[in-house]
Motif scaffolding. Sequence first.
Motif, PDB file in Angstrom:
ATOM      1  N   CYS A  33     -15.597   2.688 -30.195  1.00 11.88           N
ATOM      2  CA  CYS A  33     -16.673   1.702 -30.178  1.00 11.88           C
ATOM      3  C   CYS A  33     -17.993   2.394 -30.433  1.00 11.88           C
ATOM      4  N   PHE A  88     -20.710   0.811 -30.351  1.00 11.52           N
ATOM      5  CA  PHE A  88     -21.674  -0.133 -29.815  1.00 11.52           C
ATOM      6  C   PHE A  88     -22.930   0.582 -29.322  1.00 11.52           C
ATOM      7  N   HIS A 135     -19.683  -5.325 -22.365  1.00 10.16           N
ATOM      8  CA  HIS A 135     -19.016  -5.056 -23.641  1.00 10.16           C
ATOM      9  C   HIS A 135     -17.876  -4.051 -23.460  1.00 10.16           C
ATOM     10  N   GLU A 136     -18.174  -2.943 -22.821  1.00  9.13           N
ATOM     11  CA  GLU A 136     -17.146  -1.906 -22.685  1.00  9.13           C
ATOM     12  C   GLU A 136     -16.001  -2.383 -21.794  1.00  9.13           C
ATOM     13  N   HIS A 188     -13.432  -4.388 -23.668  1.00  8.65           N
ATOM     14  CA  HIS A 188     -12.422  -3.569 -24.350  1.00  8.65           C
ATOM     15  C   HIS A 188     -11.274  -3.208 -23.410  1.00  8.65           C
ATOM     16  N   HIS A 228     -13.485  -6.132 -30.903  1.00  6.98           N
ATOM     17  CA  HIS A 228     -14.803  -6.693 -31.214  1.00  6.98           C
ATOM     18  C   HIS A 228     -14.709  -8.110 -31.774  1.00  6.98           C
ATOM     19  N   TYR A 281     -21.756  -6.937 -31.903  1.00  8.32           N
ATOM     20  CA  TYR A 281     -22.895  -6.017 -32.012  1.00  8.32           C
ATOM     21  C   TYR A 281     -24.048  -6.856 -32.541  1.00  8.32           C
TER      22      TYR A 281
HETATM   23 ZN   LIG Z   1     -17.172  -1.997 -28.615  1.00  9.42          ZN
END
Ligand SMILES: [Zn+2]
Length: 849
Positions: free
Chosen positions: A431, A433, A472-473, A476, A482, A513
């Motif tokens: 990622c 990100f 976000h993390e 995952h 994503h 993103y």
């Molecule tokens: Zn990510």
Amino acid sequence: MSQLTHLKYLLITGLVFVFLGCATTQQTAAPEAAPTEQDTKADLEKAVEKSIAYEGLFTIYQDTTNGSIKMAIHKDQLDKEYIYFGLSQDGVLEAGHFRGSFRDNKIVKVRRYFDKVEFVHVNNNYYFDDESPLSRASRANISDAVLFTGKIEVEDDSSGYLLIDADPLFLTESLHQIKPSPNPMSRPGQYSIGNLNREKNKYTAINNFPKNTDVIVEYVYENPYPTGSTSGAVTDGRSVKIAYQHTFIEMPDNEFEPRFADPRVGFFTTQMDDQISTSPTPYRDLIHRWNLEKQNPNAEISEPVEPIVWWIENTTPHEFRETIKEATLAWNEAFEAAGFRNAIEVKVQPDDADWEAGDIRYNVLRWTSSPVSPFGGYGPSFVNPRTGQILGADIMLEWGFFRNRFFEEDVLAVGRTAEENIQFAMDEQFCTFGRHFQENNQFGMSALSLLDAPDEELEGFQKEAMTMLILHELGHTFGLNHNMQASTLHSPEDIHSEDLANTVGLTGSVMDYSSVNVNSDRDNQGRYYDIKPGPYDVWAIEFGYKSELDDENQRKAHLERSTEDELAFGNDADDMRSPGKAIDPRIMVGDMSADPVAYGVERIEMSRELMDGLLEKYGTREGQSYQELRNAYMALMSQQRTQTGVISRQIGGVYRDRAFIGQEGGDIPFRPVPAEEQKEAMSYLNQYLFAPDAFSSSHEVYNYLQIQRRGFNFFSMSEDPKIHDMVLSMQANVLNHLMHPNTMKRITDSRTYGNSYSLAEMMGDLTSSLFDADARGNVNTFRQNLQVDYVNRLTSVLDSDAFDNISKSTALYNLQNIRSMMDNKGNVNEETRAHTAHLKTVIDKALES
Ligand SMILES: [Zn+2]
């Protein structure tokens, strides 16, 4: 400032907790053998008499005189499958390793062959129904990999143990390729870590548990005459060490039911083909998900038997912990929709914990502050490849992305994205990100500061940013990949509504993103980032975890909803971040709102206005260098680069729809972007990127863009601001897309299904945009640079096999047009005459050959 220094200190202190070679855990005696087998027992005992025993799944004996190890394998363990998992406990980016990167996850079978034991990596890509006679041929034309063969040193019939020398198993690359294969793109003379030195390899820890055996090895690579440059993280280019953990895990014995992937929702998967099915899509792709079971299976909402427990690593700065905890628990809302109350728990790793964050039994939110940052956050998990059950996860957070340091190469790189510059192999879980995110945070902080936002607004901004990163993390680690289409949820006006952001969400998913949502109208700010899982996230978590969806009909009904605006989905393979890649402009990074062009234009306008305030804000901070001014300038420029890229993706774009046939709300699969929208994008590119005044040829800030001198670093890059390089790089970023062979071919190809903006028209508009405004008069130096670059690109289209004939004809035609324009130059100054002569020569040469 002192608080920041303090934080940095804390994190650096955290970094010192590198592996100190401490062999911990369960040291016990050798397994007892039956007394009747005195001789054999004597052999086994003798073989390990000077050893410490680490008892667990596979008991490991370490010799106390030389550190070598032996491994005991019970006969019952033969012909059984184990999950092998490998992760880098530490490394340097130059060697393709960094702390906490999950590297390997496969099935390994231990087999006996006469007096030897084999470790075999079993192929898991195909499925055969046992009922079918064809399953008897299931191994045909499939190669398993024999990773290791070792002689049985002792066989203890009474206890059933076989003993092997385990050094050749662990101190080599048998189980996992540690050193990356040579990169075909690497430059001659680029640094290489050299070869493994077996003599210097050693065990830094052996952690053994009933269900998993972990062996951590420090590998040493040597290159006596290194070439190329390295970062400061490599102390001496001749010797590099990598700490790598090998883990064997017992196959879970549970009721976990695999769930299969669907193209309309984005989970990480283990792909598997059904070799017997006659379906046109014979896929049994296992989604990765945790084994959540209801305590009360009959209740609509129940606590889980085992929650997913997250630990905040004890390296985490204290002032972040509460925000991290809140953000982590915010995911409970999504799991509640899937039928689980308190599915997620958060604990803090005690400062004196007797376990380390790398221990696979713990899911840890970890922090590092690396010399070269591979990411800002990274949320990998490992699974049972047979079922897709997630067995563990970590999140790596990188302090570097909260530092006020700018990554100049992102803005200066010509035609290559930052992630492409990171030269190490990564899997789909990788990622970037954080890198994207840092650019946004830099812009957000600079913009707020230039807009004179009060301190509490800046603090609020940072809290939202941290929340977003964690959300976000974590997404995952629950299996979600994503969703780069999620930011298209609201109109450019609605997106500033705080109410809408709080109720529905700023975007459809925290897995996008998207752009930081700063509004120059300070009275109408709304949310900068999402602060809770979005509607898509909730729906996706339901898809992965709701037990009712084991039922085929309920599952179908759930997926039928995929056409709802809030549930739009497209992942990394679909997004258009790199030039020429993918097709649908709604699936993009750095974009925002249902009208990304309008939003992009607004952002560019904002950046330009803020640019005028740079000197007043940062040029007056007495007693400091101009570095902060330069950082803010770069942040503003990077937004313009990102947004012109977003706008360019409309051209040659095709909306794709993945609704199944007959699904309500579904569109046809491919629908080209309307010609007027493509043309509109082209005219914005003209205005904001190509026009003679797009980067006014002189700006008062240019005299001040100074990097603070450090040692002799200007040897490698002189200190002048290089405005032309930067501008050309931004223009090239867009031309790379417009003139990519894929884009040019698609513009023609999509005319067969509705596109009415022909390649001839598009290239004609582009040439006009680049030449018309100064066709008869003087050409400024930005335009000279741009025009020569364009002409060079056109000539290379003629010579390249990557382009189709229509593209070549169009390129040729435009070169001829430009050539005749050059003959019609009016009375111009000397530099324009030089420029014109240059273009003429290049074109004549290309047309001759
Ligand atoms: Zn990510």
